[in-house]
Design a protein around this motif. Structure first.
Motif, PDB file in Angstrom:
ATOM      1  N   VAL A  83       0.716  -1.171   0.066  1.00  0.00           N
ATOM      2  CA  VAL A  83       0.037  -0.038   0.089  1.00  0.00           C
ATOM      3  C   VAL A  83       0.993   1.217   0.047  1.00  0.00           C
ATOM      4  O   VAL A  83       1.686   1.413   0.839  1.00  0.00           O
ATOM      5  CB  VAL A  83      -0.943  -0.114   1.308  1.00  0.00           C
ATOM      6  N   THR A  84       0.839   1.985  -1.152  1.00  0.00           N
ATOM      7  CA  THR A  84       1.505   3.233  -1.031  1.00  0.00           C
ATOM      8  C   THR A  84       0.538   4.502  -1.547  1.00  0.00           C
ATOM      9  O   THR A  84      -0.531   4.191  -1.794  1.00  0.00           O
ATOM     10  CB  THR A  84       2.618   3.178  -2.203  1.00  0.00           C
ATOM     11  N   ARG A  85       1.067   5.753  -1.372  1.00  0.00           N
ATOM     12  CA  ARG A  85       0.241   6.742  -1.986  1.00  0.00           C
ATOM     13  C   ARG A  85      -0.462   6.643  -3.318  1.00  0.00           C
ATOM     14  O   ARG A  85      -1.261   7.111  -3.803  1.00  0.00           O
ATOM     15  CB  ARG A  85       0.910   8.186  -1.940  1.00  0.00           C
ATOM     16  N   ALA A 112     -15.609   1.789   2.826  1.00  0.00           N
ATOM     17  CA  ALA A 112     -14.704   0.463   2.823  1.00  0.00           C
ATOM     18  C   ALA A 112     -13.258   0.863   3.086  1.00  0.00           C
ATOM     19  O   ALA A 112     -12.909   2.022   2.994  1.00  0.00           O
ATOM     20  CB  ALA A 112     -14.857   0.184   1.281  1.00  0.00           C
ATOM     21  N   THR A 113     -12.444  -0.017   3.584  1.00  0.00           N
ATOM     22  CA  THR A 113     -11.067   0.229   3.975  1.00  0.00           C
ATOM     23  C   THR A 113     -10.307  -1.054   3.246  1.00  0.00           C
ATOM     24  O   THR A 113     -10.831  -2.217   3.428  1.00  0.00           O
ATOM     25  CB  THR A 113     -10.903   0.188   5.162  1.00  0.00           C
ATOM     26  N   TYR A 114      -9.114  -0.770   2.393  1.00  0.00           N
ATOM     27  CA  TYR A 114      -8.522  -1.745   1.999  1.00  0.00           C
ATOM     28  C   TYR A 114      -7.076  -1.781   2.532  1.00  0.00           C
ATOM     29  O   TYR A 114      -6.342  -0.693   2.501  1.00  0.00           O
ATOM     30  CB  TYR A 114      -8.304  -1.421   0.519  1.00  0.00           C
ATOM     31  N   ARG A 115      -6.780  -2.808   3.114  1.00  0.00           N
ATOM     32  CA  ARG A 115      -5.458  -2.999   3.816  1.00  0.00           C
ATOM     33  C   ARG A 115      -4.590  -4.097   3.582  1.00  0.00           C
ATOM     34  O   ARG A 115      -5.013  -4.814   2.664  1.00  0.00           O
ATOM     35  CB  ARG A 115      -5.915  -3.462   5.466  1.00  0.00           C
ATOM     36  N   ASN A 152      -3.458   6.000   4.793  1.00  0.00           N
ATOM     37  CA  ASN A 152      -3.335   5.976   5.898  1.00  0.00           C
ATOM     38  C   ASN A 152      -1.937   5.019   5.873  1.00  0.00           C
ATOM     39  O   ASN A 152      -1.707   3.911   6.019  1.00  0.00           O
ATOM     40  CB  ASN A 152      -4.160   5.210   6.757  1.00  0.00           C
ATOM     41  N   GLU A 153      -0.524   5.815   6.122  1.00  0.00           N
ATOM     42  CA  GLU A 153       0.742   5.148   6.204  1.00  0.00           C
ATOM     43  C   GLU A 153       0.962   4.296   7.309  1.00  0.00           C
ATOM     44  O   GLU A 153       1.599   3.123   6.968  1.00  0.00           O
ATOM     45  CB  GLU A 153       1.815   6.121   5.936  1.00  0.00           C
ATOM     46  N   THR A 154       0.511   4.618   8.435  1.00  0.00           N
ATOM     47  CA  THR A 154       0.745   3.745   9.660  1.00  0.00           C
ATOM     48  C   THR A 154       0.086   2.500   9.504  1.00  0.00           C
ATOM     49  O   THR A 154       0.717   1.528   9.919  1.00  0.00           O
ATOM     50  CB  THR A 154       0.274   4.789  10.785  1.00  0.00           C
ATOM     51  N   SER A 155      -1.276   2.553   9.085  1.00  0.00           N
ATOM     52  CA  SER A 155      -1.827   1.196   9.275  1.00  0.00           C
ATOM     53  C   SER A 155      -2.079   0.566   7.753  1.00  0.00           C
ATOM     54  O   SER A 155      -2.342  -0.460   7.567  1.00  0.00           O
ATOM     55  CB  SER A 155      -3.366   1.535   9.474  1.00  0.00           C
ATOM     56  N   HIS A 156      -1.080   0.916   6.966  1.00  0.00           N
ATOM     57  CA  HIS A 156      -0.954   0.583   5.514  1.00  0.00           C
ATOM     58  C   HIS A 156      -2.223   0.174   4.861  1.00  0.00           C
ATOM     59  O   HIS A 156      -2.652  -1.082   4.569  1.00  0.00           O
ATOM     60  CB  HIS A 156      -0.120  -0.708   5.480  1.00  0.00           C
ATOM     61  N   ALA A 157      -3.125   1.318   4.722  1.00  0.00           N
ATOM     62  CA  ALA A 157      -4.510   0.939   4.345  1.00  0.00           C
ATOM     63  C   ALA A 157      -4.945   2.319   3.595  1.00  0.00           C
ATOM     64  O   ALA A 157      -4.441   3.336   3.591  1.00  0.00           O
ATOM     65  CB  ALA A 157      -5.313   0.752   5.472  1.00  0.00           C
TER      66      ALA A 157
END
Length: 212
Positions: free
Chosen positions: A108-110, A150-153, A139-144
């Motif tokens: 997961v990146t920007r 919805a949330t993709y981690r 969210n860089e901390t949670s890699h998501a």
């Protein structure tokens, strides 16, 4: 694996972070690794086990130069290996543009989500603009990527469509067409039909139920 820091060869003993060892040396395959051969020759010279140890003029400065050269050579070889594999995979999938695949999020990146296909192990990018219709916050901390609904981690299963395959660049581009639930539904639609005997048994049970 690619996101982890790569080890560097050095004449200094810095230990092993992963194994929690203050002193560590790796020397398992002298046929394959020149660094292992250096360790073997060092042991031979230190313990006076023969005449095929390190040369007498090999000092710490010379070993540092050898270590730096080995580290650079290994990185160059690994990069060439990865680029070759990526190009071959992109060539293999070039005629499957538009196909749907089950995958999981491997990075997961920007820029978006990196996904790895369950079928082949091929990996590619889902650009941030192809994640969904709503706005997603990285969210860089949670890699998501976090949205309203919805949330993709990292590690989540997803369903993706191959949008572009570029064999020369060794790149694959996908768009997200479903999350874990969508992937499950797609597999359920392709369940094999029950055998004829099971179908006949179900029909008989249905007729008995209507007769009652």
């Amino acid at each position: 694996m690619r996101s982890q820091a790569q080890a560097e060869y050095s004449p200094e003993n810095f230990g092993h972070f992963g194994l929690n060892l203050r002193r560590y040396a790796h020397f398992t395959s002298p046929i394959r690794r020149y660094a292992d051969l250096i360790v073997h020759r060092s042991i031979i010279r230190a313990l006076k086990l023969g005449s095929d140890g390190l040369a007498p003029d090999m000092d710490a400065r010379s070993l540092a130069e050898v270590a730096a050269n080995i580290s650079a050579t290994e990185r160059r070889a690994m990069k060439a290996e990865r680029e070759t594999a990526d190009r071959l995979i992109a060539h293999f999938l070039a005629d499957r543009v538009g196909a749907i695949f089950d995958a999981h999020i491997s990075g997961v990146t920007r820029a978006g989500l990196f996904v790895e296909l369950d079928e082949t192990g091929a990996d590619g990018l889902v650009p941030a603009r192809h994640i969904g219709d709503e706005y997603f916050r990285f969210n860089e901390t949670s890699h998501a990527f976090v949205g309203r609904s919805a949330t993709y981690r990292l590690g989540d299963p997803v369903t993706v469509e191959l949008v572009e395959a570029a064999p020369v660049a060794g790149a694959l581009r996908f768009k997200l067409v479903g999350n874990a639930g969508a992937s499950t539904h797609r597999r359920e639609r392709h369940k094999p039909s029950p055998p004829p005997k099971a179908q006949q048994r179900a029909k008989r049970q249905g007729k008995r139920g209507r007769a009652r």
